[in-house]
Write an enzyme that holds these catalytic residues in place. Structure first.
Site, PDB file in Angstrom:
ATOM      1  N   ASP A   1      -7.465  19.426 -13.667  1.00  0.00           N
ATOM      2  CA  ASP A   1      -7.781  18.105 -14.227  1.00  0.00           C
ATOM      3  C   ASP A   1      -7.354  18.138 -15.692  1.00  0.00           C
ATOM      4  O   ASP A   1      -7.977  18.787 -16.525  1.00  0.00           O
ATOM      5  CB  ASP A   1      -9.286  17.846 -14.080  1.00  0.00           C
ATOM      6  CG  ASP A   1      -9.715  16.472 -14.600  1.00  0.00           C
ATOM      7  OD1 ASP A   1      -8.995  15.916 -15.455  1.00  0.00           O
ATOM      8  OD2 ASP A   1     -10.776  15.983 -14.171  1.00  0.00           O
TER       9      ASP A   1
ATOM     10  N   ARG B   1       0.852  -1.200   0.000  1.00  0.00           N
ATOM     11  CA  ARG B   1       0.000   0.000   0.000  1.00  0.00           C
ATOM     12  C   ARG B   1       0.882   1.242   0.000  1.00  0.00           C
ATOM     13  O   ARG B   1       0.606   2.219  -0.671  1.00  0.00           O
ATOM     14  CB  ARG B   1      -0.957   0.028   1.212  1.00  0.00           C
ATOM     15  CG  ARG B   1      -1.723   1.334   1.279  1.00  0.00           C
ATOM     16  CD  ARG B   1      -2.915   1.421   2.227  1.00  0.00           C
ATOM     17  NE  ARG B   1      -2.936   0.494   3.316  1.00  0.00           N
ATOM     18  CZ  ARG B   1      -2.188   0.571   4.433  1.00  0.00           C
ATOM     19  NH1 ARG B   1      -1.355   1.573   4.603  1.00  0.00           N
ATOM     20  NH2 ARG B   1      -2.284  -0.345   5.362  1.00  0.00           N
TER      21      ARG B   1
ATOM     22  N   TYR C   1     -16.709  17.304 -15.029  1.00  0.00           N
ATOM     23  CA  TYR C   1     -17.007  15.881 -15.174  1.00  0.00           C
ATOM     24  C   TYR C   1     -18.045  15.514 -14.098  1.00  0.00           C
ATOM     25  O   TYR C   1     -17.897  15.892 -12.923  1.00  0.00           O
ATOM     26  CB  TYR C   1     -15.725  15.075 -14.986  1.00  0.00           C
ATOM     27  CG  TYR C   1     -15.940  13.585 -14.974  1.00  0.00           C
ATOM     28  CD1 TYR C   1     -16.216  12.905 -16.148  1.00  0.00           C
ATOM     29  CD2 TYR C   1     -15.878  12.872 -13.782  1.00  0.00           C
ATOM     30  CE1 TYR C   1     -16.431  11.536 -16.133  1.00  0.00           C
ATOM     31  CE2 TYR C   1     -16.084  11.503 -13.767  1.00  0.00           C
ATOM     32  CZ  TYR C   1     -16.356  10.849 -14.942  1.00  0.00           C
ATOM     33  OH  TYR C   1     -16.557   9.505 -14.922  1.00  0.00           O
TER      34      TYR C   1
ATOM     35  N   LYS D   1      -8.259   7.239 -19.144  1.00  0.00           N
ATOM     36  CA  LYS D   1      -8.547   7.777 -20.468  1.00  0.00           C
ATOM     37  C   LYS D   1      -7.289   7.738 -21.350  1.00  0.00           C
ATOM     38  O   LYS D   1      -6.799   6.667 -21.630  1.00  0.00           O
ATOM     39  CB  LYS D   1      -9.141   9.180 -20.324  1.00  0.00           C
ATOM     40  CG  LYS D   1     -10.190   9.308 -19.191  1.00  0.00           C
ATOM     41  CD  LYS D   1     -11.429   8.493 -19.436  1.00  0.00           C
ATOM     42  CE  LYS D   1     -12.354   8.378 -18.215  1.00  0.00           C
ATOM     43  NZ  LYS D   1     -12.718   9.622 -17.541  1.00  0.00           N
TER      44      LYS D   1
HETATM   45  C1  LIG Z   1     -13.252  10.001 -16.238  1.00  0.00           C
HETATM   46  C2  LIG Z   1     -12.914  11.324 -15.682  1.00  0.00           C
HETATM   47  C3  LIG Z   1     -12.716  11.515 -14.311  1.00  0.00           C
HETATM   48  C4  LIG Z   1     -12.889  10.380 -13.300  1.00  0.00           C
HETATM   49  O1  LIG Z   1     -11.912   9.404 -13.475  1.00  0.00           O
HETATM   50  P1  LIG Z   1     -12.170   7.825 -13.166  1.00  0.00           P
HETATM   51  O2  LIG Z   1     -10.888   7.213 -13.591  1.00  0.00           O
HETATM   52  O3  LIG Z   1     -13.346   7.402 -13.958  1.00  0.00           O
HETATM   53  O4  LIG Z   1     -12.418   7.730 -11.705  1.00  0.00           O
HETATM   54  C5  LIG Z   1     -12.368  12.781 -13.867  1.00  0.00           C
HETATM   55  N1  LIG Z   1     -12.233  13.815 -14.728  1.00  0.00           N
HETATM   56  C6  LIG Z   1     -12.435  13.674 -16.051  1.00  0.00           C
HETATM   57  C7  LIG Z   1     -12.260  14.848 -16.944  1.00  0.00           C
HETATM   58  C8  LIG Z   1     -12.780  12.440 -16.578  1.00  0.00           C
HETATM   59  O5  LIG Z   1     -12.982  12.308 -17.885  1.00  0.00           O
END
Ligand SMILES: *Cc1c(COP(=O)(O)O)cnc(C)c1O
Length: 379
Positions: A170, A46, A98, A195
């Site tokens: 982000d 962890r 998001y 992504k």
């Molecule tokens: C998918 C996404 C998230 C969340 O991420 P997860 O890996 O699904 O928890 C946060 N911000 C954006 C812009 C996203 O596309």
């Protein structure tokens, strides 16, 4: 080292045990000690794992940061940032977030006494109206999901610095191939690694990257104390995915441009949202801040016809109707009923997420096949 080299070599070392060129998958929870406390830097997975650490170093390298942290999902990474706060603190955030981020902020952290202000940040100065003595964090998503608004990170970072606030960006949609927020003054870069960074729609993961040592210490403490880490198998897969990030992104951008232009000239399409189009409201900021404009394209059908939009996403054959984005394969989504269903309708529509909005994650297939698919689906 330049970016296209960093994706392959950044922060990476051949494995010291046998010289393995690829980072081995250390599928272990614990590490032998010769005497209590006598270990080789690893005690429990962890806290540290060599495969995850290799990936964290790669993250730090591609974002021009000093410290990378990998989590079990993008939301787990955001959750770790919010844990820097205390009850009574306030956050100023972009308003077309998001959906999952919005849900985490409003349904979990508001219960813990954190106050959020969701605002349009087209004009960075507007943030000043929402800063109080309790404000601690500015949370920015750019380009935003799914409206592709582009926010001027440099201007916002000046406001954050003047008020002694943390600025978190982000960077999921842009990836460091297109923009590097730490270079523009952000304190924290966050990724849904799920992504583009992973790129193959086979891993759910999140990341944070920072420059500041003291901030990194706090986040490492939270990562270990709360425990939302990712496993070594997933770390390996993402290390492999990262190596082609730059070539994938180059093709995502090329295909995104071709599709944005095709849709923009289509008589049945009302409006296309892609920051590379000259009539995009933030085209100039995008041009200054980003190296290219990405593979995410949203559009609205003529007359904002809900049924027409549903018919299009159902008719698509090569584009898969699915949530998520950033993989090599093309996906289509209907935000109002899918990714953004957790946001109330009136909140959604205020930011442009109307019922006929379709969002495309343009993959890296042959562009002729992608356009032919849109052609047959739209008619
Ligand atoms: C998918 C996404 C998230 C969340 O991420 P997860 O890996 O699904 O928890 C946060 N911000 C954006 C812009 C996203 O596309």
């Amino acid at each position: 080292m330049k970016f296209n080299t960093k994706t392959i070599h950044g922060g990476q070392h051949h494995d010291p045990a046998y010289g393995a060129v690829m980072q081995p998958i250390y599928q272990t929870t614990t590490y032998a000690q010769s005497t209590p406390g006598g270990h080789k830097g690893y005690e429990y997975s962890r806290t540290h794992n060599p495969t995850r650490n290799a990936l964290e170093n790669a993250f730090a390298s591609i974002e021009n940061g000093k410290h990378g942290l990998a989590f079990g999902s993008g939301l787990a990474a955001i959750d770790a940032v919010l844990k820097l706060l205390q009850p009574g603190d306030e956050v100023v955030s972009t308003n077309d977030l998001y959906g999952g981020t919005y849900r985490l902020f409003t349904k979990i952290y508001e219960n813990f006494g954190i106050k959020f202000h969701f605002i349009g940040m087209d004009n960075a100065d507007k943030i000043n109206d929402y800063i109080t003595p309790n404000t601690k964090l500015i949370w920015v998503e750019t380009p935003t999901n799914p409206m592709m608004n582009v926010i001027d990170i440099k201007s916002i970072s000046a406001i954050a610095k003047a008020n002694n606030l943390l600025l978190a960006v982000d960077n999921t949609f842009a990836t460091p191939y297109l923009q590097q927020p730490l270079e523009l003054g952000a304190d924290i870069v966050m990724h849904s690694v799920t992504k583009y960074l992973s790129g193959h729609s086979d891993v759910v993961m999140g990341a944070l990257i920072v420059k500041d040592n003291a901030l990194a210490e706090k986040l490492y403490f939270i990562q270990n104390a709360s425990g939302a880490i990712c496993g070594p198998q997933d770390s390996f897969l993402v290390l492999r995915g990262l190596k082609t990030l730059h070539v994938r992104m180059q093709r995502h951008c090329e295909n995104g441009k071709a599709i944005a232009e095709y849709l923009n000239n289509h008589p049945k399409i009302e409006k296309v949202y892609w920051p590379g189009l000259k009539d995009h409201p933030n085209h100039d900021v995008a041009k200054a801040q980003m190296n290219d404009f990405g593979g995410m394209v949203s559009f609205v059908t003529k007359g904002n016809n809900y049924k027409e939009a549903i018919k299009i996403v159902e008719n698509l054959k090569l584009f898969t109707l699915a949530e998520s984005l950033g993989g090599v394969e093309s996906l289509a989504g209907h935000p109002a009923s899918m990714t953004h269903a957790s946001i109330p309708k009136e909140e959604r529509e205020k930011t442009g997420v109307v019922d006929s909005l379709i969002r495309l994650s343009v993959g890296i297939e042959d562009i002729d096949d992608l356009i032919a698919d849109l052609q047959q689906a739209i008619g």
